[in-house]
Design an enzyme around this catalytic site. Structure first.
Site, PDB file in Angstrom:
ATOM      1  N   TYR A   1      30.257  21.531  30.615  1.00  0.00           N
ATOM      2  CA  TYR A   1      30.688  21.630  32.003  1.00  0.00           C
ATOM      3  C   TYR A   1      31.677  20.510  32.344  1.00  0.00           C
ATOM      4  CZ  TYR A   1      30.823  21.651  37.053  1.00  0.00           C
ATOM      5  OH  TYR A   1      31.274  21.675  38.344  1.00  0.00           O
TER       6      TYR A   1
ATOM      7  N   ASN B   1      24.433  22.434  36.766  1.00  0.00           N
ATOM      8  CA  ASN B   1      25.333  23.122  35.835  1.00  0.00           C
ATOM      9  C   ASN B   1      24.842  24.529  35.485  1.00  0.00           C
ATOM     10  OD1 ASN B   1      26.739  20.798  35.967  1.00  0.00           O
ATOM     11  ND2 ASN B   1      26.354  20.127  33.860  1.00  0.00           N
TER      12      ASN B   1
ATOM     13  N   LYS C   1      36.145  29.167  41.849  1.00  0.00           N
ATOM     14  CA  LYS C   1      35.565  29.991  42.912  1.00  0.00           C
ATOM     15  C   LYS C   1      36.552  30.576  43.907  1.00  0.00           C
ATOM     16  CE  LYS C   1      31.418  27.460  42.373  1.00  0.00           C
ATOM     17  NZ  LYS C   1      32.169  26.723  41.320  1.00  0.00           N
TER      18      LYS C   1
ATOM     19  N   SER D   1      32.830  21.285  47.510  1.00  0.00           N
ATOM     20  CA  SER D   1      33.105  22.725  47.354  1.00  0.00           C
ATOM     21  C   SER D   1      32.441  23.536  48.467  1.00  0.00           C
ATOM     22  CB  SER D   1      32.631  23.224  45.985  1.00  0.00           C
ATOM     23  OG  SER D   1      31.289  22.856  45.753  1.00  0.00           O
TER      24      SER D   1
ATOM     25  N   LYS E   1      62.224  53.278  63.568  1.00  0.00           N
ATOM     26  CA  LYS E   1      61.586  53.002  62.276  1.00  0.00           C
ATOM     27  C   LYS E   1      60.097  53.261  62.221  1.00  0.00           C
ATOM     28  CE  LYS E   1      63.125  50.419  59.273  1.00  0.00           C
ATOM     29  NZ  LYS E   1      63.357  49.264  58.435  1.00  0.00           N
TER      30      LYS E   1
ATOM     31  N   GLN F   1      34.965  23.887  38.983  1.00  0.00           N
ATOM     32  CA  GLN F   1      34.731  24.195  40.396  1.00  0.00           C
ATOM     33  C   GLN F   1      35.904  24.981  40.990  1.00  0.00           C
ATOM     34  OE1 GLN F   1      32.738  21.233  42.924  1.00  0.00           O
ATOM     35  NE2 GLN F   1      34.636  21.123  44.080  1.00  0.00           N
TER      36      GLN F   1
ATOM     37  N   ASN G   1      57.489  52.091  59.337  1.00  0.00           N
ATOM     38  CA  ASN G   1      57.456  51.339  58.081  1.00  0.00           C
ATOM     39  C   ASN G   1      56.157  51.505  57.297  1.00  0.00           C
ATOM     40  OD1 ASN G   1      59.996  50.288  58.661  1.00  0.00           O
ATOM     41  ND2 ASN G   1      59.121  48.575  59.812  1.00  0.00           N
TER      42      ASN G   1
ATOM     43  N   SER H   1      59.072  49.001  64.172  1.00  0.00           N
ATOM     44  CA  SER H   1      59.871  47.788  64.103  1.00  0.00           C
ATOM     45  C   SER H   1      60.004  47.226  65.508  1.00  0.00           C
ATOM     46  CB  SER H   1      61.249  48.129  63.534  1.00  0.00           C
ATOM     47  OG  SER H   1      62.192  47.169  63.965  1.00  0.00           O
TER      48      SER H   1
ATOM     49  N   GLU I   1      53.467  48.407  51.251  1.00  0.00           N
ATOM     50  CA  GLU I   1      54.227  47.211  50.880  1.00  0.00           C
ATOM     51  C   GLU I   1      53.291  46.030  50.608  1.00  0.00           C
ATOM     52  OE1 GLU I   1      58.305  46.966  53.167  1.00  0.00           O
ATOM     53  OE2 GLU I   1      56.788  47.909  54.412  1.00  0.00           O
TER      54      GLU I   1
ATOM     55  N   THR J   1      61.934  60.209  34.964  1.00  0.00           N
ATOM     56  CA  THR J   1      61.965  59.102  34.013  1.00  0.00           C
ATOM     57  C   THR J   1      63.217  58.316  34.408  1.00  0.00           C
ATOM     58  OG1 THR J   1      63.311  60.261  32.392  1.00  0.00           O
ATOM     59  CG2 THR J   1      60.930  60.488  32.152  1.00  0.00           C
ATOM     60  N   HIS J   2      63.150  57.018  34.291  1.00  0.00           N
ATOM     61  CA  HIS J   2      64.259  56.151  34.738  1.00  0.00           C
ATOM     62  C   HIS J   2      64.590  56.373  36.214  1.00  0.00           C
ATOM     63  CE1 HIS J   2      65.098  55.627  30.383  1.00  0.00           C
ATOM     64  NE2 HIS J   2      64.815  56.918  30.341  1.00  0.00           N
TER      65      HIS J   2
HETATM   66  N1  ARG Z   1      30.156  22.503  42.921  1.00  0.00           N
HETATM   67  C1  ARG Z   1      30.013  22.485  41.505  1.00  0.00           C
HETATM   68  C2  ARG Z   1      30.849  23.598  40.879  1.00  0.00           C
HETATM   69  O1  ARG Z   1      31.200  24.483  41.568  1.00  0.00           O
HETATM   70  C3  ARG Z   1      28.584  22.690  41.121  1.00  0.00           C
HETATM   71  C4  ARG Z   1      28.216  22.105  39.821  1.00  0.00           C
HETATM   72  C5  ARG Z   1      28.290  20.652  39.903  1.00  0.00           C
HETATM   73  N2  ARG Z   1      27.833  20.023  38.730  1.00  0.00           N
HETATM   74  C6  ARG Z   1      28.067  18.729  38.498  1.00  0.00           C
HETATM   75  N3  ARG Z   1      27.626  18.262  37.395  1.00  0.00           N
HETATM   76  N4  ARG Z   1      28.779  18.006  39.325  1.00  0.00           N
HETATM   77  O2  ARG Z   1      31.193  23.578  39.716  1.00  0.00           O
END
Ligand code: ARG
Length: 461
Positions: free
Chosen positions: A316, A109, A324, A22, A282, A321, A284, A276, A289, A154-155
């Site tokens: 966990y 964890n 993120k 990660s 144009k 993971q 834009n 454009s 958008e 409206t509409h």
């Molecule tokens: N990179 C892991 C995550 O984002 C960190 C926690 C990892 N924990 C484990 N028991 N492998 O979730």
């Protein structure tokens, strides 16, 4: 990493290392990881679990590592999997074996849960600031065009005349609810999970209250299993962000429509428009958008995380993971959208003459004519019917209401008198003088309230 491969006889397959790492994205948590570790080391010393001296060596080492990262001198390594192990390995390199004491009474964890919560709290605060700035831009636009009238739709059909400021302040209300949602989400993120360990809590006499205080958390988590499993606060942020983007996309759509030749209600500042490559005439509305377009991406991240979390057994799981990248992307998208869009809104020029012309089209005062008959004693339904037939007649004659003679009016109801001609766009707007209505007095009041809200939030109230 060697110190967690103890029970294995083989090293990890290279593809597996890359697949499971990660660090390509969670390096962004470094500041929070280091802050959490520094607080943890201090707590361990306070509790006599490590010596003061050891804690100092560790915290000094961590401070140097933070500098290395900030100055771009830190080498992130994929084989070290994630930010937690990258930092820990570097600490061991720098301070030697004592660095290995940092991971006493914690697990990755609860560490990742802590980092993510610290990160989320800051992201929510940043979001609230940007939202306030956006609301301020809306206020400025409303204020600069206080007496501009436009057709309300409206509409997407002209419905009733409104003040443009009233229309703009409708968005202020939406973003006010977004502010409330993000503030509420902050409360749930503001819970300190450390001490939960891998799942069951840690077997050391640690001081969780001290940690919460050091890291400015209002509460500590009450169940270790929940604390390492919970990502609700990320889902909540993404849900609040989705709603906020939905609101932004609606305004974006209106800006796109209004800047078209067909509406021609506004002029987008050149700094926020593009040309454009083949059609020289144009201009834009690309920013608007993209605001509209990026909404889909934010919804997508919400759905992705809900799906990742669905049916996961406690506690966990590595699946988590996946929380993120979507979270980071959502924050980046929302913050940049709010910032760019605020600038665009603030610099919009309203073409009051055109909105004033448009409001005169399409028998927009029909409701007011019906109300007029009601005031003279007609039942509303009957009045509605009379005006509907009158509209049909006027359309046939290609006449506006003001071009009809009193005799023509009277053909439809004897209740029509000379004063029917005093029904105007202005009177229609002024008549809606109730809280939440478009009458100038009410809009003025709403504007004052909006300014007060923004003023209060600036002074931290
Ligand atoms: N990179 C892991 C995550 O984002 C960190 C926690 C990892 N924990 C484990 N028991 N492998 O979730």
């Amino acid at each position: 990493m060697s110190h967690i491969r103890g029970r294995f006889h083989k090293s990890v397959d290279k593809m597996v290392t890359e697949y499971t790492a990660s660090i390509p994205f969670d390096w962004r948590l470094y500041r929070y990881d280091i802050a959490g570790s520094i607080a943890h080391a201090r707590m361990l010393a306070k509790q006599g679990i490590v010596s003061q001296e050891e804690a100092e060596t560790i915290t000094n080492g961590l401070a140097v590592i933070r500098q290395e990262i900030e100055q771009g001198q830190f080498q992130f390594k994929t084989e070290l999997e994630d930010i937690h192990m990258n930092i820990e390995a570097r600490l061991l390199e720098k301070v030697g074996e004592v660095g290995g004491k940092l991971h006493t009474a914690r697990s990755r964890n609860d560490q990742v849960a802590l980092d993510l919560r610290l990160f989320a709290k800051e992201a929510i605060s940043d979001t609230l600031i940007k939202l306030r700035e956006f609301q301020q831009a809306l206020i400025s636009l409303a204020e600069a065009n206080k007496s501009v009238v436009m057709p309300g739709y409206t509409h997407l059909q002209p419905a009733q005349p409104v003040l443009l400021a009233h229309h703009i302040l409708a968005y202020f209300e939406m973003f006010q609810r977004d502010v409330a949602r993000f503030s509420d989400c902050f409360k749930r993120a503001d819970v300190m999970p450390s001490g939960s360990g891998a799942i069951a809590g840690v077997a050391y006499h640690i001081d969780r209250e001290f940690l919460a205080h050091e890291l400015s958390f209002s509460e500590i988590s009450q169940n270790s299993i929940d604390a390492v499993s919970d990502r609700d606060f990320v889902v909540e942020y993404e849900a609040a962000a989705s709603l906020c983007m939905m609101h932004l996309s609606r305004l974006a759509e209106e800006i796109i429509l209004w800047s078209s030749a067909e509406f021609d209600f506004i002029e987008i500042d050149e700094a926020y428009a593009t040309g454009s490559s083949i059609m020289p005439q144009k201009k834009n509305p690309d920013v608007a958008e993209l605001v509209r377009g990026k909404t889909g991406r934010v919804y997508g991240k919400l759905m992705a995380l809900l799906t990742t979390m669905k049916g996961l057994p406690l506690s966990y799981n590595r699946d988590m993971q996946e929380d993120k990248e979507g979270f980071f992307d959502t924050i980046d998208t929302l913050l940049s959208t709010l910032e760019v869009f605020a600038g665009m809104v603030e610099t919009l020029k309203v073409k009051a003459e055109n909105t004033g012309q448009a409001v005169k089209r399409g028998y927009i005062l029909a409701t007011d004519l019906a109300d007029y008959l009601v005031r003279k004693g007609e039942a509303f339904r009957t009045a509605h019917d009379i005006v509907a037939r009158l509209v049909s007649y006027a359309m046939e004659k290609v006449k506006s209401f003001s071009e009809l003679s009193l005799t023509e009016y009277k053909d439809y109801s004897p209740l029509f008198e000379e004063d029917v001609y005093s029904i105007t766009i202005e009177s229609s707007i002024a008549d809606r003088d109730i809280i939440g209505g478009t009458a100038p007095r009410q809009v003025e009041q709403a504007l004052a309230t909006a300014k007060e809200i923004i003023g209060d939030s600036k002074s931290g109230k």
